[in-house]
Design an enzyme around this catalytic site. Sequence first.
Site, PDB file in Angstrom:
ATOM      1  N   GLY A  97      39.636 123.445  13.060  1.00  0.00           N
ATOM      2  CA  GLY A  97      41.076 123.687  12.951  1.00  0.00           C
ATOM      3  C   GLY A  97      41.376 125.103  12.486  1.00  0.00           C
ATOM      4  N   ARG A 158      36.218 122.232  18.739  1.00  0.00           N
ATOM      5  CA  ARG A 158      35.407 121.423  17.818  1.00  0.00           C
ATOM      6  C   ARG A 158      34.088 120.978  18.432  1.00  0.00           C
ATOM      7  NH1 ARG A 158      37.919 120.079  13.266  1.00  0.00           N
ATOM      8  NH2 ARG A 158      40.201 120.162  13.202  1.00  0.00           N
ATOM      9  N   ASP A 189      31.402 120.851   8.738  1.00  0.00           N
ATOM     10  CA  ASP A 189      30.647 120.499   9.947  1.00  0.00           C
ATOM     11  C   ASP A 189      30.160 121.763  10.665  1.00  0.00           C
ATOM     12  OD1 ASP A 189      30.884 117.748   9.700  1.00  0.00           O
ATOM     13  OD2 ASP A 189      32.775 117.675  10.800  1.00  0.00           O
ATOM     14  N   LYS A 219      35.744 128.314   5.965  1.00  0.00           N
ATOM     15  CA  LYS A 219      37.144 128.142   6.355  1.00  0.00           C
ATOM     16  C   LYS A 219      37.530 126.677   6.328  1.00  0.00           C
ATOM     17  CE  LYS A 219      37.807 126.114   9.728  1.00  0.00           C
ATOM     18  NZ  LYS A 219      38.054 125.225  10.867  1.00  0.00           N
ATOM     19  N   THR A 220      38.663 126.321   5.917  1.00  0.00           N
ATOM     20  CA  THR A 220      39.370 125.074   6.191  1.00  0.00           C
ATOM     21  C   THR A 220      40.548 124.930   5.245  1.00  0.00           C
ATOM     22  OG1 THR A 220      39.379 122.667   6.271  1.00  0.00           O
ATOM     23  CG2 THR A 220      37.736 123.609   4.826  1.00  0.00           C
ATOM     24  N   ASP A 222      41.721 122.337   4.385  1.00  0.00           N
ATOM     25  CA  ASP A 222      41.538 121.123   3.586  1.00  0.00           C
ATOM     26  C   ASP A 222      41.020 121.441   2.178  1.00  0.00           C
ATOM     27  OD1 ASP A 222      42.188 120.069   5.987  1.00  0.00           O
ATOM     28  OD2 ASP A 222      40.403 118.841   6.228  1.00  0.00           O
TER      29      ASP A 222
HETATM   30  P1  FBP Z   1      38.876 121.876   9.822  1.00  0.00           P
HETATM   31  O1  FBP Z   1      38.151 121.026   8.832  1.00  0.00           O
HETATM   32  O2  FBP Z   1      38.151 122.080  11.085  1.00  0.00           O
HETATM   33  O3  FBP Z   1      39.297 123.170   9.188  1.00  0.00           O
HETATM   34  O4  FBP Z   1      40.232 121.143  10.249  1.00  0.00           O
HETATM   35  C1  FBP Z   1      41.097 120.698   9.299  1.00  0.00           C
HETATM   36  C2  FBP Z   1      42.278 119.990   9.877  1.00  0.00           C
HETATM   37  O5  FBP Z   1      43.421 120.805   9.773  1.00  0.00           O
HETATM   38  C3  FBP Z   1      42.469 118.661   9.136  1.00  0.00           C
HETATM   39  O6  FBP Z   1      43.268 118.813   8.015  1.00  0.00           O
HETATM   40  C4  FBP Z   1      43.039 117.776  10.206  1.00  0.00           C
HETATM   41  O7  FBP Z   1      42.677 116.436   9.997  1.00  0.00           O
HETATM   42  C5  FBP Z   1      42.388 118.282  11.430  1.00  0.00           C
HETATM   43  O8  FBP Z   1      42.134 119.638  11.240  1.00  0.00           O
HETATM   44  C6  FBP Z   1      43.247 118.094  12.657  1.00  0.00           C
HETATM   45  O9  FBP Z   1      42.495 118.449  13.751  1.00  0.00           O
HETATM   46  P2  FBP Z   1      43.039 118.824  15.175  1.00  0.00           P
HETATM   47  O10 FBP Z   1      43.466 120.254  15.120  1.00  0.00           O
HETATM   48  O11 FBP Z   1      41.850 118.664  16.046  1.00  0.00           O
HETATM   49  O12 FBP Z   1      44.175 117.911  15.471  1.00  0.00           O
END
Ligand code: FBP
Length: 569
Positions: A97, A158, A189, A219-220, A222
């Site tokens: 993300g 992803r 991941d 990065k994230t 979260d």
């Molecule tokens: P990352 O862990 O890859 O940074 O993604 C975080 C996130 O924003 C989560 O908070 C959320 O559940 C997910 O991505 C949503 O994913 P997508 O962009 O595939 O809908």
Amino acid sequence: MSTLTDQLRQTEAHRSIFECAVRRLPLPTCAAFGSADKPQPVSFVATSRVLASNDPEGVRAQFPQSVAASGNAVLAAAGSNLRQAQGKRVAVLFSGGPAAGGHNVVCGLKRVLGNGNTLFGVRAGPKGLLKGTLFEITDANVDFILNTGGFDFLGSDRTKIKSAEQFAQVRETCVRYQLDAIVVVGGDDSNTNAAVLAETLFAGVKADGSGVQVIGVPKTIDGDLQVGDLLSISFGFDTATRIYSEMVGNILQDTSSSLKYWHFVKLMGRSASHVALEVALQTKPAIALISEEIAAKQESLASIVDRVARVIVDRSHRGMNYGVLLAPEGLIEFIPEMNSLIAELNDVLAHHAEEFAAQPEDARAGFVGGKLSAGNAALLASLPAYIVRMLLAERDSHGNLQVSLIPTEQLLIDMARKRVGELDPNVPFAAHNHFLGYEGRCGAPTLFDAAYTYNLGLTAGSLILDGRTGYMATVTGLGSGGKPQAIPLAGLINIERRHGKDEFVIEKALVRMDSPAMQYFIARRDDWAREDLFSSPGPRQFWGPTANQLPLTVALNSGAASLMFRIGD
Ligand code: FBP
């Protein structure tokens, strides 16, 4: 004299007055990089701090070359007099993300690599690495993307690189572009993937038998990629939570103005509740659910709903038929009975994938229900169709349930309405649901994220020039000038037995019950439920009094002396 419409046309394509202004914001650099105008690469030296996973021998067996080279020791910057390697060809990709500040990682990399080396961008994440869709990044690109939000300069995806065929494709890309190094900007991941790539590409990729270096960048939004004092937060968390906090602050202001609504707000964060906790600390709502606490207390869905309903009734009796509830996106997986259902569903869906896919849409729940244990089948049957549909939806390529698509906030509203009616039928309950997620991931980085990521880029580039592989770049001491460091990726890997197979994972850092941030929240939340003590943190600032603020959870958990960050002098 240009006309008004001419002036407006000039603001198209990422040239708003704001975007042009933030591009010119100065970026502070850690003292180790020398002058902020012309940062110099640093070299690294192993410290006495060695990381150990849950299975050091297992990790050594799987990552023999990486562990032998690093000894899993943390690296610290040794000085800025690195005799700079020239002619290196480096690729950078975004994975997972988006998170604010990714562009500044690219800028830091490009600036520290200098004109003697070549930086390539990989289009559309790991998939682009497999396909070999790379392009050369120029100084003009860097000037244009500096301090801008999003990942749109490169794009992301992803894809998990796991099969022999995929590793062969990566090798092909390395050979085709004569790469010396790859930088993976990603979450837990993706950094696990980076560790595996570092080992796979350790040697024997180039004609002279040498390998390709791999460096990760944390990065994230979260915030669940944390390694104690070595990595207090992943980038993107600060920007996302400040944007959500502004919105929640505005909603809180609305509730106490219109005096008639409850707002149930789900906040992004696929597993950990760091985002929800940070936004709660920033805004002080009536209720904030923290998944980790629910799991620790083994609280059932019925008990959570009862707790929520009692606050609604109590506030109503005090004349407040309004309020805000924050729920973390990952909540559903932390509720004990839901967790057991999801785990069994994952198994059933994995083992009966083809049969399941062949079922007509309206027969899928029944098909799966027939394969579940009696308790889980009954639970699935009791859930509303809008939840069941998403529980059965496709997992992402890392095998994760797509929790962002599950309307937990609506489930809580529906269940709370019923329970409030049981507790006191005279209590009015009008509720709106919100999901704040995508709104916050791509905002222009806060000054914290902008400076942090630029320095992460400088650190990642320095590691490459210093010949390192299998490390994650990090910057510590964020309140006291900042220090470039590097964490050995293999030292973060744990081995978990899943579905009868060993899986390598970097553990997600969850909210700890005993953390100062959580303890502060616990100490204050009952008062926030009883009275209106909310505050509106306002928009994130780039020039004003809160421009240099640290995330509150980071400030509290790291025992910072001040709420402000300081990178550079
Ligand atoms: P990352 O862990 O890859 O940074 O993604 C975080 C996130 O924003 C989560 O908070 C959320 O559940 C997910 O991505 C949503 O994913 P997508 O962009 O595939 O809908």
